[in-house]
Design an enzyme around this catalytic site. Sequence first.
Site, PDB file in Angstrom:
ATOM      1  N   GLY A 207      22.356  52.280  -7.104  1.00 22.05           N
ATOM      2  CA  GLY A 207      22.904  53.491  -6.486  1.00 22.05           C
ATOM      3  C   GLY A 207      23.303  53.217  -5.051  1.00 22.05           C
ATOM      4  O   GLY A 207      23.376  52.065  -4.629  1.00 22.05           O
ATOM      5  N   ASN A 208      23.564  54.288  -4.306  1.00 21.99           N
ATOM      6  CA  ASN A 208      23.890  54.108  -2.890  1.00 21.99           C
ATOM      7  C   ASN A 208      23.345  55.290  -2.092  1.00 21.99           C
ATOM      8  O   ASN A 208      22.768  56.213  -2.654  1.00 21.99           O
ATOM      9  CB  ASN A 208      25.402  53.932  -2.709  1.00 21.99           C
ATOM     10  N   ARG A 209      23.558  55.267  -0.790  1.00 20.22           N
ATOM     11  CA  ARG A 209      22.884  56.222   0.100  1.00 20.22           C
ATOM     12  C   ARG A 209      23.557  57.591   0.186  1.00 20.22           C
ATOM     13  O   ARG A 209      23.066  58.476   0.881  1.00 20.22           O
ATOM     14  CB  ARG A 209      22.816  55.632   1.510  1.00 20.22           C
ATOM     15  N   SER A 210      24.670  57.787  -0.485  1.00 14.61           N
ATOM     16  CA  SER A 210      25.386  59.051  -0.331  1.00 14.61           C
ATOM     17  C   SER A 210      24.542  60.241  -0.804  1.00 14.61           C
ATOM     18  O   SER A 210      24.004  60.230  -1.910  1.00 14.61           O
ATOM     19  CB  SER A 210      26.689  59.000  -1.133  1.00 14.61           C
ATOM     20  N   ALA A 273      30.805  58.702  -3.406  1.00 19.50           N
ATOM     21  CA  ALA A 273      30.646  57.262  -3.193  1.00 19.50           C
ATOM     22  C   ALA A 273      30.542  56.644  -4.588  1.00 19.50           C
ATOM     23  O   ALA A 273      29.453  56.579  -5.175  1.00 19.50           O
ATOM     24  CB  ALA A 273      29.406  56.995  -2.368  1.00 19.50           C
TER      25      ALA A 273
END
Length: 408
Positions: A207-210, A273
């Site tokens: 995943g990512n930080r968005s 994102a």
Amino acid sequence: MSDRPSIVLGVAGGIAAYKAVELLRRLSESGHDVTVVPTGAALRFVGAATWAALSGRPVADDLWAQVHEVPHVRLGQSADLVVVAPATADLMARAAAGLADDLLTAVLLTARCPVVFAPAMHTEMWEHPATRANVALLRERGVLVVEPAEGRLTGADSGQGRLPEPSELAELCRGLLAGTAPDLAGRRVVVSAGGTREHFDPVRFLGNRSSGKQGYALARAAAARGAEVVLVSSAALADPAGVRVVRVTSALELRDAVLAAAQGADAVVMAAAVADHRPVERFVTKRKKGARLTVELVQNPDVLSELVAARTSGQVLVGFAAETGDADGDVLTHARAKLTTKGCDLLVVNEVGEAGHPTGFEGDRNAATVLSSDGASYDIPLGSKDVLAHRVWDLVAQHWTGRVAATS
Ligand code: CTP
């Protein structure tokens, strides 16, 4: 409008009346004079004492009480906003027919201020042709009927029909009282939000930080300005009031939902994102611990580029770019190149900060430079994500009318 805006909170007889208690609390605490007008059926769910205590005012529930004050006329005429939450199928049918058989429906006929209905009911009732026709008629007459949220309903079933979160309804009311112009009315827009999750087993994902907060602010701002909004979201945030939310997890799901919603839309804002890669294989069972785990990745389709390729005339496409400067160039040099490669109309550029940095990802504030395909650029100074959202819609609206101003 007086210093303290005056709101009539109409409450119809549905179980979601208990959520209107929270809406009342939020509106009262943020300095509004709220008069609660419950229907007789609403009072079977939540009693008059609760409404009176939280509003600090007598509860207006009887057309025949204090007749000498003509309360239905006084309340309707003096309100700055009428919000009915929950609005039941029955209440909307009576309002659409122009009936005035209780105090709330009589107030609705005398009100000349903005009127908001937040329906809540079972999906079957919401989808029934009679309800659809009543909602269409009310909307035609200028009533803002917000879309019910999807999720668990009373009992075991779930579907569209939930009252939006009281915090979101309060936000909508505040926007309307602030006089936000409905300049996007008649426009249909799509916003994507959140970071996608690319699962490689049932438990784990890349995943990512968005957080999705900027995308939600964009959806909320467009709805407040009268647009019909579809929000394709992979974020764990409450549905904004008046927005149709399509929930997705992975980049491929997001792609399908965005491309479907984009057909015939006037604008698509890709604030999500989207993961550039996904695992080649998704294991059905949880991977066991081992000294090494190799996950092979394959590239995801580029949704924004696909939107550009399928774009219809007049559709405005907006990308987001979280960039860092490096040896090959600064943030804006990379961003200009991305705007050209992607072929979108506007690119909202954030400089990526570390966790705790005032802009971007998890925070409530953001700053950006918006690059336009005609060469113009616009600096949006550090402020709330809501302010940035409104500025982006201003620029989208300029593209629609072909009035893209010179570089600011
Ligand atoms: N985007 C997309 N589909 C992808 C990846 C990104 O539609 N598979 C969109 C994002 O929603 C965003 C814009 O493209 O609006 C730019 O995303 P970004 O990640 O900055 O650009 P990439 O094309 O992924 O380029 P890179 O990561 O190499 O900088």
